[in-house]
Design a protein around this motif. Structure first.
Motif, short mmCIF file in Angstrom:
data_model
loop_
_atom_site.label_atom_id
_atom_site.label_comp_id
_atom_site.label_asym_id
_atom_site.label_seq_id
_atom_site.Cartn_x
_atom_site.Cartn_y
_atom_site.Cartn_z
N THR A 98 96.04 -16.86 4.12
CA THR A 98 95.64 -17.84 5.05
C THR A 98 96.26 -17.20 6.50
O THR A 98 95.95 -18.07 7.20
CB THR A 98 96.33 -19.09 4.66
N TYR A 129 95.46 -18.18 11.14
CA TYR A 129 96.15 -18.58 12.37
C TYR A 129 96.46 -17.31 13.23
O TYR A 129 96.55 -17.72 14.64
CB TYR A 129 97.72 -19.00 11.94
N ARG A 130 96.18 -16.03 12.61
CA ARG A 130 96.28 -14.98 13.64
C ARG A 130 94.97 -14.88 14.62
O ARG A 130 94.80 -14.52 15.61
CB ARG A 130 96.29 -13.66 12.90
N SER A 152 103.44 -17.67 15.70
CA SER A 152 104.37 -18.91 15.20
C SER A 152 104.09 -20.05 16.03
O SER A 152 103.92 -21.16 15.32
CB SER A 152 105.73 -18.46 14.94
N SER A 201 100.63 -21.77 15.16
CA SER A 201 100.71 -22.39 13.58
C SER A 201 101.91 -23.44 13.47
O SER A 201 101.70 -24.30 12.62
CB SER A 201 101.16 -21.43 12.83
N ARG A 248 96.88 -26.75 12.58
CA ARG A 248 97.07 -26.72 10.97
C ARG A 248 96.03 -27.76 10.43
O ARG A 248 95.35 -27.47 9.25
CB ARG A 248 98.51 -27.37 10.80
N ARG A 270 102.34 -20.12 3.60
CA ARG A 270 103.67 -20.71 3.93
C ARG A 270 103.64 -22.00 3.11
O ARG A 270 104.63 -22.54 2.70
CB ARG A 270 103.92 -20.84 5.35
N ASP A 271 102.39 -22.73 3.12
CA ASP A 271 102.24 -24.39 2.74
C ASP A 271 101.26 -24.35 1.62
O ASP A 271 100.77 -25.52 1.59
CB ASP A 271 102.06 -25.01 3.97
N ARG A 306 110.88 -15.89 13.84
CA ARG A 306 109.69 -16.38 13.21
C ARG A 306 109.97 -17.31 11.81
O ARG A 306 109.50 -18.33 11.86
CB ARG A 306 108.51 -15.49 12.69
N ASP A 327 108.94 -21.25 11.67
CA ASP A 327 107.94 -21.60 10.51
C ASP A 327 108.94 -22.46 9.71
O ASP A 327 108.07 -23.44 9.12
CB ASP A 327 107.80 -20.38 9.70
N ARG A 361 109.32 -26.25 11.85
CA ARG A 361 108.32 -26.99 12.51
C ARG A 361 108.31 -28.48 11.76
O ARG A 361 108.70 -28.56 10.51
CB ARG A 361 106.82 -26.38 12.62
O1 DC Z 1 101.80 -14.15 6.92
P1 DC Z 1 101.66 -14.09 8.52
O2 DC Z 1 102.49 -13.30 8.91
O3 DC Z 1 100.29 -13.33 8.56
O4 DC Z 1 101.48 -15.42 9.20
C1 DC Z 1 101.13 -15.26 10.50
C2 DC Z 1 101.77 -16.88 11.18
O5 DC Z 1 101.05 -17.99 10.51
C3 DC Z 1 103.09 -17.15 10.78
O6 DC Z 1 103.71 -17.44 11.81
C4 DC Z 1 103.11 -18.42 9.63
C5 DC Z 1 101.93 -19.03 9.99
N1 DC Z 1 101.17 -19.32 8.69
C6 DC Z 1 101.32 -20.66 8.32
O7 DC Z 1 102.28 -21.48 9.16
N2 DC Z 1 100.72 -21.17 7.41
C7 DC Z 1 100.08 -20.59 6.44
N3 DC Z 1 99.40 -21.03 5.29
C8 DC Z 1 99.95 -19.10 6.83
C9 DC Z 1 100.49 -18.37 8.10
#
Ligand code: DC
Length: 224
Positions: A34, A38-39, A103, A106, A112, A133-134, A183, A187, A190
């Motif tokens: 996921t 965000y990227r 970051s 996101s 979100r 992350r979530d 980061r 992360d 927030r």
């Molecule tokens: O896993 P990554 O490094 O590609 O994630 C990029 C950014 O997106 C990182 O700052 C956290 C955020 N992210 C998030 O908040 N929730 C998710 N489900 C996946 C990534």
């Protein structure tokens, strides 16, 4: 029967994607990272000249953008294709300027909300390994197996450093470590969907386990 919906969460560079991809391959499931969504929004904002600090404009972009994540169309090392409004932005989403700006993007609640809706729709189809992350806490709290993969900032910075060096590029370890810490702070700090393990998640520390050992543990959990 292996778990139908598998959620893997944890901080940046803890080995989530490596584990998730391998697990999805072994089970014949869809692998969905996921973070690429965000990227993609972050890259879209940078490219369109939208200031990352302009929450309303970045949110509007996340709401209107068509982001597609598909099986890889090329054999150039990509785990999947990332399309933003029909354009292949797979490698653009890995650029350092995206790393530096993703970051804050996101952390915007509206961003979100928009992306969570899309992730949930895909996840609920089942036979999926979803990484983020979530995922276990917010996106798919009903997941059948939740793994939280942790590792110290030093170990994660070391892995990122080696990854870059092995690509033949130059890297500065201290700078990477500072980036990892920053980061983590954003992360975890927030207000909406901060990084934390779900109450029913299995926590694995990859400082102590290599990639094969982590995979073996999770494979065993899938057979339970
Ligand atoms: O896993 P990554 O490094 O590609 O994630 C990029 C950014 O997106 C990182 O700052 C956290 C955020 N992210 C998030 O908040 N929730 C998710 N489900 C996946 C990534």
């Amino acid at each position: 029967m292996p778990p139908n919906i598998i959620a893997i969460d944890g901080p940046a560079a803890s080995g989530k994607s490596t584990l998730g991809r391998r697990l999805a391959d072994a089970l014949g499931y869809l692998f969905f990272d996921t973070g690429v969504m965000y990227r993609a929004v972050t890259w879209g904002a940078l490219q369109r000249g939208i200031p990352i600090t302009d929450e309303a404009a970045v949110t509007a972009l996340a709401e209107s953008a068509q982001i597609d994540v598909r099986p890889p169309s090329k054999e150039d090392g990509r785990p999947c294709d990332v399309l933003l409004d029909g354009v292949d932005v797979t490698w653009e989403t890995r650029r350092p300027e995206v790393d530096a700006n993703v970051s804050p993007v996101s952390a915007y609640p509206g961003v979100r909300r928009a992306l969570t809706i899309q992730q949930r729709r895909i996840g609920l189809r089942g036979r999926v390994v979803m990484v983020g992350r979530d995922i276990g806490t917010v996106v798919l709290p009903e997941a059948d197996l939740k793994v939280y993969l942790d590792a110290s900032p030093e170990e994660r910075a070391r892995r990122r450093y080696l990854e870059i060096i092995n690509r033949g590029e130059t890297a500065d370890y201290e700078q990477i470590l500072a980036g990892v810490r920053k980061r983590d702070e954003i992360d975890s700090g927030r207000a909406v969907a901060p990084l934390r393990p779900a109450e029913d998640a299995v926590i694995l520390d990859s400082d102590q386990l290599d990639a094969d050992q982590v995979f073996a543990r999770v494979e065993a959990l899938c057979k339970k």
